[in-house]
Design a protein around this motif. Structure first.
Motif, PDB file in Angstrom:
ATOM      1  N   ILE A 116      43.217  31.402  77.484  1.00  0.00           N
ATOM      2  CA  ILE A 116      42.965  30.039  77.006  1.00  0.00           C
ATOM      3  C   ILE A 116      43.884  29.688  75.831  1.00  0.00           C
ATOM      4  CG2 ILE A 116      41.062  30.756  75.468  1.00  0.00           C
ATOM      5  CD1 ILE A 116      41.250  27.480  77.460  1.00  0.00           C
ATOM      6  N   GLY A 156      25.161  23.298  71.760  1.00  0.00           N
ATOM      7  CA  GLY A 156      25.956  22.670  72.807  1.00  0.00           C
ATOM      8  C   GLY A 156      25.493  21.267  73.117  1.00  0.00           C
ATOM      9  N   ALA A 207      37.418  17.821  76.921  1.00  0.00           N
ATOM     10  CA  ALA A 207      36.853  17.408  75.633  1.00  0.00           C
ATOM     11  C   ALA A 207      36.349  15.970  75.707  1.00  0.00           C
ATOM     12  CB  ALA A 207      37.900  17.552  74.534  1.00  0.00           C
ATOM     13  N   LEU A 254      38.532  26.307  82.545  1.00  0.00           N
ATOM     14  CA  LEU A 254      39.837  25.667  82.361  1.00  0.00           C
ATOM     15  C   LEU A 254      40.937  26.438  83.085  1.00  0.00           C
ATOM     16  CD1 LEU A 254      39.533  24.563  78.642  1.00  0.00           C
ATOM     17  CD2 LEU A 254      40.067  23.055  80.567  1.00  0.00           C
ATOM     18  N   THR A 273      33.749  27.476  79.187  1.00  0.00           N
ATOM     19  CA  THR A 273      34.866  26.537  79.257  1.00  0.00           C
ATOM     20  C   THR A 273      36.240  27.202  79.406  1.00  0.00           C
ATOM     21  OG1 THR A 273      33.524  25.023  77.958  1.00  0.00           O
ATOM     22  CG2 THR A 273      35.866  24.517  78.111  1.00  0.00           C
ATOM     23  N   SER A 332      34.681  19.385  70.118  1.00  0.00           N
ATOM     24  CA  SER A 332      35.057  19.647  71.513  1.00  0.00           C
ATOM     25  C   SER A 332      36.460  20.234  71.667  1.00  0.00           C
ATOM     26  CB  SER A 332      34.893  18.382  72.357  1.00  0.00           C
ATOM     27  OG  SER A 332      35.617  17.325  71.787  1.00  0.00           O
ATOM     28  N   MET A 333      37.395  19.858  70.804  1.00  0.00           N
ATOM     29  CA  MET A 333      38.745  20.421  70.958  1.00  0.00           C
ATOM     30  C   MET A 333      38.774  21.916  70.625  1.00  0.00           C
ATOM     31  SD  MET A 333      40.635  18.289  72.443  1.00  0.00           S
ATOM     32  CE  MET A 333      42.119  19.280  72.479  1.00  0.00           C
ATOM     33  N   LEU A 340      27.321   9.542  76.548  1.00  0.00           N
ATOM     34  CA  LEU A 340      28.018  10.628  77.251  1.00  0.00           C
ATOM     35  C   LEU A 340      27.201  11.919  77.171  1.00  0.00           C
ATOM     36  CD1 LEU A 340      30.850  11.348  78.582  1.00  0.00           C
ATOM     37  CD2 LEU A 340      31.430  12.305  76.347  1.00  0.00           C
ATOM     38  N   PRO A 372      33.626  11.855  72.546  1.00  0.00           N
ATOM     39  CA  PRO A 372      33.556  13.318  72.591  1.00  0.00           C
ATOM     40  C   PRO A 372      32.779  13.869  71.408  1.00  0.00           C
ATOM     41  CG  PRO A 372      35.850  12.559  72.531  1.00  0.00           C
ATOM     42  CD  PRO A 372      34.981  11.363  72.317  1.00  0.00           C
ATOM     43  N   LYS A 373      32.274  15.076  71.561  1.00  0.00           N
ATOM     44  CA  LYS A 373      31.636  15.762  70.441  1.00  0.00           C
ATOM     45  C   LYS A 373      32.698  16.144  69.418  1.00  0.00           C
ATOM     46  CE  LYS A 373      29.608  18.875  72.956  1.00  0.00           C
ATOM     47  NZ  LYS A 373      28.925  20.157  73.105  1.00  0.00           N
ATOM     48  N   GLN A 390      29.782  21.693  77.069  1.00  0.00           N
ATOM     49  CA  GLN A 390      28.590  21.527  76.218  1.00  0.00           C
ATOM     50  C   GLN A 390      28.540  22.696  75.245  1.00  0.00           C
ATOM     51  OE1 GLN A 390      24.845  20.407  78.064  1.00  0.00           O
ATOM     52  NE2 GLN A 390      25.780  18.799  79.250  1.00  0.00           N
ATOM     53  N   CYS A 391      27.946  23.828  75.652  1.00  0.00           N
ATOM     54  CA  CYS A 391      27.968  24.965  74.717  1.00  0.00           C
ATOM     55  C   CYS A 391      29.378  25.521  74.614  1.00  0.00           C
ATOM     56  CB  CYS A 391      26.958  26.035  75.110  1.00  0.00           C
ATOM     57  SG  CYS A 391      27.511  27.235  76.339  1.00  0.00           S
ATOM     58  N   LYS A 445      36.396  23.891  71.252  1.00  0.00           N
ATOM     59  CA  LYS A 445      35.781  24.582  72.391  1.00  0.00           C
ATOM     60  C   LYS A 445      36.746  24.697  73.567  1.00  0.00           C
ATOM     61  CE  LYS A 445      30.935  24.356  71.391  1.00  0.00           C
ATOM     62  NZ  LYS A 445      29.667  23.606  71.435  1.00  0.00           N
ATOM     63  N   VAL A 446      37.584  23.710  73.781  1.00  0.00           N
ATOM     64  CA  VAL A 446      38.483  23.778  74.938  1.00  0.00           C
ATOM     65  C   VAL A 446      39.759  24.562  74.641  1.00  0.00           C
ATOM     66  CG1 VAL A 446      37.592  21.650  75.948  1.00  0.00           C
ATOM     67  CG2 VAL A 446      39.603  21.549  74.453  1.00  0.00           C
ATOM     68  N   THR A 447      39.969  24.925  73.382  1.00  0.00           N
ATOM     69  CA  THR A 447      41.155  25.720  73.067  1.00  0.00           C
ATOM     70  C   THR A 447      40.812  27.185  72.810  1.00  0.00           C
ATOM     71  OG1 THR A 447      40.882  25.040  70.769  1.00  0.00           O
ATOM     72  CG2 THR A 447      42.500  23.820  72.073  1.00  0.00           C
ATOM     73  N   ILE A 489      23.764  11.575  79.147  1.00  0.00           N
ATOM     74  CA  ILE A 489      23.988  11.775  80.584  1.00  0.00           C
ATOM     75  C   ILE A 489      24.253  13.246  80.865  1.00  0.00           C
ATOM     76  CG2 ILE A 489      25.627  11.299  82.462  1.00  0.00           C
ATOM     77  CD1 ILE A 489      25.666   8.401  81.537  1.00  0.00           C
ATOM     78  N   GLY A 490      25.001  13.890  79.973  1.00  0.00           N
ATOM     79  CA  GLY A 490      25.268  15.323  80.126  1.00  0.00           C
ATOM     80  C   GLY A 490      23.990  16.146  80.125  1.00  0.00           C
ATOM     81  N   GLN A 491      23.052  15.799  79.242  1.00  0.00           N
ATOM     82  CA  GLN A 491      21.773  16.507  79.206  1.00  0.00           C
ATOM     83  C   GLN A 491      20.970  16.234  80.473  1.00  0.00           C
ATOM     84  OE1 GLN A 491      20.570  18.799  76.988  1.00  0.00           O
ATOM     85  NE2 GLN A 491      22.638  18.692  76.167  1.00  0.00           N
ATOM     86  N   GLN A 501      42.556  20.289  79.015  1.00  0.00           N
ATOM     87  CA  GLN A 501      41.782  20.479  77.772  1.00  0.00           C
ATOM     88  C   GLN A 501      41.334  19.140  77.204  1.00  0.00           C
ATOM     89  OE1 GLN A 501      44.923  23.004  76.025  1.00  0.00           O
ATOM     90  NE2 GLN A 501      43.352  24.558  75.687  1.00  0.00           N
TER      91      GLN A 501
END
Lengths: 153, 814
Positions: A76, B499, A93, A108, A104, B19-20, B671, B15-16, A99-100, B22-24, B674-676, A89
């Motif tokens: 990642i 989360g 986001a 990804l 992810t 969130s960035m 957002l 976005p939360k 979520q948690c 978490k995605v990195t 709806i996710g929940q 990514q």
């Protein structure tokens, strides 16, 4: 038994001295400080630890580094180009696909492997590509939407 | 409160804030922490479901090179537990083990492999006892007693409550119906295995980093078990990789990691294996249910009698609350003038059950909603219309003294029936019948083995428990807001993001109030040294409680900033508003200051700028013992329509689509709501169709992710989430809960759809193909077309506490 192993991770060459039975997951997290790769079972059941090896998704908890010398490993941490995130990514986001966030990284990387081969996948193709990655938070819907959005950028 | 169109942040999908990261892969979960000199801990667990510990020999383990410490129950003898009345756990069992997986000894070693080898060298002598593995065995007084403090032998808790005139209710009924249901236990299965790092540092202070939903309760348990002042202990909740209720108890591994660190003076990490997560559990209680109701020809309920029996597992956990919850919320959806609830929880030799998403309410909701579907069928009524007609009214009370502020259930029903085409699709299936319980809906396409059906169900959940877990009169949530002269805003709160987005909630509120962007707000949460107490992420309490505390804290600072600005601009403070990074006079927009300038003026005038907010739920508990479980500032409402296909040859049920409408009050971030809702639909689907904590030969049958079936992308149906926004007076900007309630209607909607498709009742979850086939076989033999429990045990219940209904509760209509 320990051995020197040469690994190429995210374009960078590493030399590690590790037990030969240490999994790629363990070496990434414990020896290379690449903790972005997560684990959910260490038994190849959940897909959380997915990384790419030569572009193919592989479960790092079942992979042995000694067999991966000379291969391109992507985690990642290697998905963004410098400070610029990969479109996947950004989409994850923005659309609430994380979520948690624990599944992810694996999601990804599986998604990246899909888009690299099928830049414009159908919903069904996305479902099949991600069928080995469990997520307990999202119900998957936002993940599909994020992959679809990224496929359009 | 301002109108929706004036809100710049609240109500907007975005976005939360984290969130960035978490995605990195940047987010550091507990197991991602590697502290200098850190070593690894492992826990030896019981291989017997029920046994006495005769002796433990740790000498060989201690002699193994690389082992730094070995501890057993005698090193940690003080009992703990989440509920004050169930202090029945030991961090390491002292003289008795109560399930396979109960912790017995702890080891610290230089690496995990050495620690594991050390576990193999610990010799434990057990004297096995007869295990208690079911509700019925839990009721057998001839079997050994698991705990000495139970209400009656292995019955941990009895509850018996009666509200209103049951006799009159049944007398007024046109018909009476009885049903029995079973809801199998299941587990949270968070993707992240529990992990923690205990660090006792040279200054004699202890820090615990842990994947916990409730750092405050862990803090208290460490104080008690380690006999250390709470002020010397710091608990930091790491970002939680999935909770769902599974990380809301203080746990053995947290206490053991701290104790080991105190002995060796180095940080100790314990990360559970997936198998250990199954043993740690605290998942959904298996519940056997009996329901009897009286009802009028038009479906109106005149009296409801509900009995539950819970399989609690080896320890108390939240079990007393869980038992009450299996009887508390039956009354908050439809008007019920008389209600009786009898419930009990037995101890068994299995991993302890506790709170999973919906805590004790999905099981009775399943029973009630399938029961109602049967009534509708008996009467030849549209099950959606029948429910719709008797939805509770706003600003009323239920017969068991719960306060309804706003109820959007009717609109939820309308939304899902409209979206699913319910009326058109079901009109053909239904034919009015006499009350017989035998008439079947027919939706069969002649000749095909695959039949289609639709089912509906509803649900409701609390927006936070009205009372704390341990008795106290203190705030449930505290927030501190600090604003500095550089324009920086920091929000401090003990709340714990699992989360769902609770950190983002704080940023949204501070940004809304100060006229800034969420990105401008720094949020510091879940750290007992730095943040004021928030009770934790459970009971869907955070949005309402933390949100209200945050509004209060920000407005305290805002007032000072506006006052200082008003003096500078020579305008009344009431004419000022904060938006777009400015403080602006709404009567003359030329008079304005930047946020930073205004903050500097305020600091000059008032000194260091900070504000505090505290929230305590309204006191609404009814006048009876046991009334503490159920009250909440508000209730969310949900309705679900499920569309299924049933293969009559294989019994395989495919859920084709779920429509799920949720009234969570104002959606602070649509957002995320709806996710929940989508996540709840998924999890409810998993419980309905495949998930089960099954046991065989006194052992957990499936303690792995491969064998514990949970839905993949290929199983999960299409989900259409619909938001219904009532603006609730109790919530911040009108918000209610969203994290748990939407799960509740999903399993019964699916069960009702299976009946609609093939005319058989599956009165227990999960609805697996074998059960469908057995029911179809019964049907073909002309027997009762049903699969489910045949009877409810004969129990001598305590005399019920009889409670007069409140003034504005639903009245019996003769």
């Amino acid at each position: 038994m320990k051995q020197i192993i040469h690994l190429k991770v995210n374009g960078q060459d590493y030399e590690v001295y590790v037990a030969v039975n240490k999994t790629l997951l363990e070496v990434l997290r414990e020896d290379l400080n690449l903790t972005g790769t997560k684990h959910g079972c260490e038994l190849g059941e959940c897909g959380t630890c997915t990384v790419l090896i030569d572009g193919e998704p592989v479960l790092s908890c079942l992979a042995l580094p000694i067999e991966l010398q000379g291969r391109e490993i992507t985690t990642i941490e290697g998905l963004a180009e410098g400070a610029n995130p990969h479109p996947l990514q950004t989409a994850f986001a923005e659309l609430g696909a994380a979520q948690c966030g624990y599944c992810t990284p694996g999601m990804l990387l599986s998604s990246k492997a899909l888009l690299d081969q099928h830049p414009h996948p159908s919903r069904d193709e996305i479902k099949h590509a991600l069928s080995g990655n469990l997520c307990r938070c999202t119900g998957y819907t936002k993940i599909y939407e994020a992959v679809e959005k990224a496929s359009k950028t | 409160m301002p109108n929706n169109h004036k809100l710049a942040v609240i109500g907007h999908a975005q976005p939360k804030i984290e969130s960035m990261q978490k995605v990195t892969g940047e987010t550091q979960y507990a197991d991602d922490l590697f502290l200098p000199r850190m070593v690894y801990g492992k826990i030896l667990r019981s291989v017997y479901p029920h046994a006495r510990i005769i002796g433990i020999d740790t000498a060989r383990a201690e002699a193994l090179p690389g082992v730094l410490a070995v501890i057993t129950g005698k090193d940690l003898p003080i009992k703990f537990g989440i509920m004050p009345s169930s202090q029945d756990e030991e961090a390491l069992c002292v003289d008795r083990v109560r399930f396979v997986g109960d912790p017995v000894a702890g080891v610290a070693a230089i690496d995990e492999e050495t620690a594991e080898r050390a576990l193999d060298l610990i010799e434990v002598e057990y004297e096995p006892l007869a295990p208690i593995m079911s509700i019925r065995e839990g009721l057998d007084p001839t079997l050994p007693q698991i705990h000495e403090y139970a209400d009656q032998h292995n019955v941990h808790k009895f509850v018996s409550l009666e509200f209103g005139d049951m006799e009159a209710g049944f007398k007024a009924a046109d018909h009476i119906r009885e049903d029995i249901f079973f809801y199998e236990g299941d587990t949270h299965l968070p993707m992240e295995e529990h992990s923690c790092v205990g660090h006792y540092s040279a200054d004699g202070k202890l820090t615990l980093y842990s994947s916990t939903q409730t750092p405050h309760y862990v803090h208290r348990a460490l104080e008690k078990t380690l006999e250390m002042p709470r002020g010397h202990i710091r608990v930091i909740a790491s970002p939680v990789g999935g909770g769902f209720g599974g990380k809301t108890d203080p746990f053995s591994h947290e206490i053991v990691a701290c104790k080991l660190s105190m002995l060796i003076g180095r940080p100790v990490k314990i990360t559970l294996t997936r198998e250990e997560v199954f043993y740690t559990h605290r998942g959904r209680h298996p519940v056997l249910m009996w329901v009897k109701s009286g009802f009028k020809r038009d479906g109106q309920i005149t009296a409801l009698h509900f009995k539950t029996a819970l399989d609690g597992g080896g320890y108390g956990s939240y079990g007393i609350a869980s038992t009450y919850y299996t009887g508390a919320l039956q009354t908050v959806t439809y008007k019920i003038p008389a209600y009786k609830f009898e419930g009990l929880r037995v101890f068994t030799n299995k991993p302890p059950c506790g709170p999973k998403r919906g805590h004790g309410t999905p099981q009775p909701r399943f029973g009630l909603e399938v029961h109602l579907d049967k009534i509708a069928h008996d009467l030849g009524l549209d099950p959606a219309e029948m429910r719709r007609k008797y939805v509770v009214d706003d600003a009323t009370k239920t017969v068991n003294h719960l306060t309804i502020t706003t109820c959007g259930l009717r609109q939820c029903i309308d939304e899902v029936t409209k979206a699913s085409g319910w009326k058109q699709k079901t009109a053909d299936h239904r034919q009015p019948t006499a009350v017989s319980g035998q008439k079947l809906a027919l939706s069969a396409v002649e000749g095909s083995a695959v039949k289609h059906g639709l089912g509906i169900a509803c649900g409701s959940y609390l927006s936070g428990a009205g009372l704390p877990i341990y008795w106290n009169d203190l705030p449930h949530s505290g927030v501190i807001v600090k604003v500095d002269r550089g324009g920086g805003v920091a929000v401090f709160c003990g709340s714990t993001d699992i989360g769902q987005g609770s950190d983002s909630l704080l940023a949204y509120i501070a940004a809304e109030e100060f006229g800034l962007k969420p990105k401008d707000i720094k949020v510091i949460t879940a750290d007992t040294d730095l943040t004021p107490v928030d009770l934790g992420s459970y009971s869907s309490r955070v949005t309402v409680m933390t949100g209200n505390a945050c509004i209060q804290a920000t407005r305290q600072v805002k007032e000072k900033i506006l006052q200082a600005t008003a003096e500078k601009l020579l305008v009344p403070a009431e004419s000022l508003s904060m938006r777009d990074g400015m403080v602006i006079c709404e009567d003359d927009e030329n008079r304005q200051l930047s946020f930073v300038d205004a903050v500097n003026l305020a600091e000059k005038k008032f000194g260091t700028l900070s504000g505090t907010g505290s929230y305590k739920p309204p006191k609404r508990a009814g006048p009876f013992k046991g009334s503490g479980v159920g009250p909440s500032p508000s209730y969310s409402y949900s309705a679900c329509v499920a569309s299924v296909s049933v293969d009559t040859e294989t019994g395989v049920v495919t859920v084709d689509k779920l429509w799920l409408a949720h009234d969570g009050g104002r959606a602070i971030n649509p957002l995320l709501v709806i996710g929940q809702t989508e996540g709840s639909a998924y999890m409810g689907f998993g419980e309905a169709m495949m998930e089960e904590s099954a046991f065989r030969k006194n052992m957990h049958k499936i303690p792995s992710m491969l064998e514990y079936k949970s839905p993949t992308t290929l199983d999960t149906p299409e989900i259409e989430a619909i938001l219904v926004e009532t603006i609730d007076p109790e919530g911040p900007y009108g918000a209610k809960e969203a994290g748990q309630g939407p799960l509740l209607p999903v399993p019964p909607a699916i069960a009702n759809a299976v009946f609609d498709a093939v005319g058989v009742r599956i009165d227990e979850v999960p609805i697996t193909p074998d059960k469908v086939l057995k029911a179809l076989e019964e049907k073909s033999k002309g027997k009762e077309p049903r699969f489910g429990p045949k009877d409810f045990p004969n129990i001598t219940w305590p005399e019920p506490i009889k409670v007069e209904p409140p003034e504005n509760a639903p009245k019996l209509v003769q």
